[in-house]
Design an enzyme around this catalytic site. Structure first.
Site, mmCIF file in Angstrom:
data_model
loop_
_atom_site.group_PDB
_atom_site.id
_atom_site.type_symbol
_atom_site.label_atom_id
_atom_site.label_comp_id
_atom_site.label_asym_id
_atom_site.label_seq_id
_atom_site.Cartn_x
_atom_site.Cartn_y
_atom_site.Cartn_z
ATOM 1 N N CYS A 1 0.872 -1.163 0.000
ATOM 2 C CA CYS A 1 0.000 0.000 0.000
ATOM 3 C C CYS A 1 0.914 1.219 0.000
ATOM 4 C CB CYS A 1 -0.895 -0.009 1.234
ATOM 5 S SG CYS A 1 -1.816 1.511 1.551
ATOM 6 N N GLU B 1 -4.984 3.069 -4.343
ATOM 7 C CA GLU B 1 -4.274 2.223 -5.299
ATOM 8 C C GLU B 1 -4.334 2.899 -6.664
ATOM 9 O OE1 GLU B 1 -2.448 -0.046 -4.489
ATOM 10 O OE2 GLU B 1 -3.205 -0.950 -2.650
#
Length: 223
Positions: free
Chosen positions: A2, A103
């Site tokens: 992440c 993302e």
């Protein structure tokens, strides 16, 4: 995953959502819609049975690995029991509260950011490993990483990895020092919220720039 997350609420509100009446606060980090690696962010952990909220550096590298390994920002759940992460899995379990994470999809130069969050609007409690205490040579010696898992299908159109997110009760169990390493790994694998607990939408490319902030970064844009 992440590379950024949305932590736009204050620590006390996250503690309340976690279900604890109070905590020991050693956190001065301001809320942000665009938390980036290398910054200091509020992290939950247990110390002598008390929930502590401390600002930790996002990024970890063991002191002995300075000339051998790069700084890590995530740790794969499949590797938590290896020699590198095993010590932190035993004594450095932590939780990072957030409202969502980002993302990207698309080709380099045309990357589209997405904001991923719980469908019910509740905060995320992302599992983390951390090394607490002062550092000697580099701040990454006392930092944290987010635990990630395979996206398991439905989210793979956005990214193939995702943070391991638990509900508040299971995240509190993750922090329990009496939980063994094997039990902690099993908890992370078996109790992670499934893809159907999340939703996601496109957001402004302003989030691509680590220094930019503001509520507009987490607002959906038209397809």
């Amino acid at each position: 995953m992440c590379g950024r997350f949305d932590q736009n609420d204050n620590a006390r509100r996250y503690v309340s959502a976690f279900g604890w009446a109070d905590a020991a606060y050693d956190s001065e980090a301001a809320p942000t819609f665009n938390a980036a690696p290398g910054t200091y962010r509020p992290v939950f952990h247990l110390q002598d049975g008390v929930l502590h909220v401390d600002d930790l550096h996002w990024g970890y590298r063991a002191s002995w690995a300075a000339e051998k390994l790069p700084i890590s920002y995530n740790a794969r759940v499949e590797k938590l029991t290896n020699n590198y992460w095993g010590r932190l899995l035993k004594a450095g379990r932590a939780v990072v509260p957030a409202n969502g994470w980002y993302e990207w999809t698309g080709e380099k130069g045309h990357r589209q950011p997405w904001h991923i969050h719980r469908k019910d609007g509740e905060p995320l409690f992302m599992l983390a490993l951390a090394n607490f205490g002062p550092f000697k040579e580099h701040k990454a010696e006392s930092g944290f990483v987010l635990v990630t898992a395979d996206s398991s299908g439905g989210m793979v159109d956005v990214h193939d990895r995702r943070p391991v997110v638990l509900n508040a009760a299971d995240a509190a169990t993750w922090l329990d020092p009496d939980l063994s390493r094997d039990e902690a790994e099993m908890l992370a694998r078996q109790m992670a919220l499934g893809v159907d607990a999340f939703e996601w939408y496109r957001v402004s490319t302003d989030v691509n720039y680590a220094g930019r902030d503001g509520a507009h970064l987490a607002e959906p844009i038209a397809d």
